[in-house]
Design an enzyme around this catalytic site. Sequence first.
Site, mmCIF file in Angstrom:
data_model
loop_
_atom_site.group_PDB
_atom_site.id
_atom_site.type_symbol
_atom_site.label_atom_id
_atom_site.label_comp_id
_atom_site.label_asym_id
_atom_site.label_seq_id
_atom_site.Cartn_x
_atom_site.Cartn_y
_atom_site.Cartn_z
ATOM 1 N N THR A 201 0.826 -1.205 0.000
ATOM 2 C CA THR A 201 0.000 0.000 0.000
ATOM 3 C C THR A 201 0.859 1.254 0.000
ATOM 4 O OG1 THR A 201 -0.099 0.395 2.401
ATOM 5 C CG2 THR A 201 -1.645 -1.230 1.485
ATOM 6 N N ASP A 202 0.250 2.352 -0.412
ATOM 7 C CA ASP A 202 0.895 3.644 -0.211
ATOM 8 C C ASP A 202 0.958 3.914 1.294
ATOM 9 O OD1 ASP A 202 2.079 6.104 -0.814
ATOM 10 O OD2 ASP A 202 0.744 6.447 -2.505
ATOM 11 N N TRP A 203 1.695 4.934 1.657
ATOM 12 C CA TRP A 203 2.088 5.114 3.049
ATOM 13 C C TRP A 203 0.953 5.686 3.920
ATOM 14 C CZ3 TRP A 203 5.112 2.353 0.797
ATOM 15 C CH2 TRP A 203 6.469 2.175 1.040
#
Length: 582
Positions: free
Chosen positions: A300-302
């Site tokens: 996932t993105d952060w």
Amino acid sequence: MTTPAYRDPNLPVEQRVEDLLARMTLEEKAGQLFHTMLSMAPGGALAEDGPFLRYGTTELVTGRHLTHFNLLGQGDAGAMARWANRMQELAAATRLGIPVTLSTDPRHAFTDNPGASFNSGAFSAWPEPLGLAAIGDAELVERFADTVRREYLAVGFRVALHPQIDLATEPRWSRQSGTFGSGAELSGELVAAYVRGLQGPRLGPRSVAAMVKHFPGGGPQKDGEDPHFPHGKEQVYPGGMREYHLAPFRAAIEAGCSQMMPYYGQPVGTDWEEVGFGFNKDVLTGLLRERLGFDGVICTDWGLLTDAEILGEPAEARAWGVEHLSVAERAAKALDAGTDQFGGEQCPEVIVELVRSGRVPEERIDASVRRLLREKFVLGLFENPYVDPDRAEEIVGAAEFTAAGEAAQRRSLTVLTGNGLLPLRGRPDLYVRGMSAEAAAAYGNVVTDPADAEVAVLRLRTPYEPRPGAFESFFHAGSLAFPEEELKEILRLLDTVPTLVCVNLERPAVLPEIAERAAALVADYGASDAALLDVAFGLSRAEGRLPFELPRSMAAVEASRPDVPNDTEDPVFPYGHGIDVP
């Protein structure tokens, strides 16, 4: 003592993975599912406190069992290499000795945004990806990515959190400089070359794994706002161009990209569930895994799970569409959607509790851990995790890499109008603004009053609306038009002296008046003053063509459809425009 099978390089990778997996505790498995940020202390020492760190480095590795880290900030090559070795030494001392995998955002261009990329610093400086798209040469992109690979390997980075292959279809979106522009076909050609340059023919011990982003394409953001922030979370497809945005990702998968990062965006008005892509089973399992056949790591993105603090300010978790869920419920939903790893998070205890409570079967955790361990084995980290700091200082920013980057800067410049001014001749009296007078002095006689000049050179940046907040201020969004007073000052100069205007395009600027009255107009996507002046004086050839159109007005931008490429009415310059200087 018998050597464990996972330590035997002569055994098949799958056998080594299964042997190691069988030896791991649930806590050790849970640690693999997190890919978090770390900073580096001066000289390459391990940081035990500081920005972005909820826990010190030692606690993250030895206590929380994390083995995937994204280095923030900059340093010289030797320091980064020493830091990488210290990280590996720390990991080697743990019970199973699982080596760490170190990653980075882009580090080879001019953007400096802690949420997206760093300027080149010690590394060779190239144009932004938009500039590579302006050149449109797949062989050059592959050479660039191979340079990135060699410089990254020297300091211990084994995962590139790039390339970014969203399509720049919403002119206001703040993340366009990291893309290959609005063209799906060109983006597909260039991402395939990029993946080959980073990974080689197949992933192996001399590869840097490519984490391609942001699936399924983050370009069509409503009103051009960015889903890092709550007011930008909606992703829309009013033009029905969803398949168009998928095309570059198909090319990346066919090229063998190792990892994929879904974006934060929450799709609205589609047949997908209206939750952020990291939680979206329709997108991650139905589309990415089953339809497109991707079997690599999905990270996932952060910051999807927990609230955090960024640059001293509170930031809510980017759990769009699932804000009402608890952290554990968000994690369970993301795992069910198909996520393997959580970017920017460091809460493995949540995974442990989900398994022990029976809400998530351990077999589901094992499936993701297998993918993550397999990559470590394939990259050769168990056999050769260390780097040579002295060699790193020789390789990073080496003369051949620097020269190649400088040549690419010159090629990427896009001449939009020349009007007979270019190329400049002799040593004219030059008035410069927005660039170094010292650099200009090598080409002409620098004067301080435009009335005394034969020619002026003016460097501008794409306009934007400043946003509040330390972090959001790095995301240049909003209007693309020059403010009235600034435009008046620019036009006053253009009416005083024949002026070469160079606009740095991190987004498509609205500049019809400037285009009409400049003696020459050039676009850059990250280029030094010397690169611009070499082109202006005919010492180098500009080859760039616009990677997106330049709109005529903000009204045209607002009327365009975010998912449709080059959709503004009567643009000042169309996609692909550029002229050759005699």
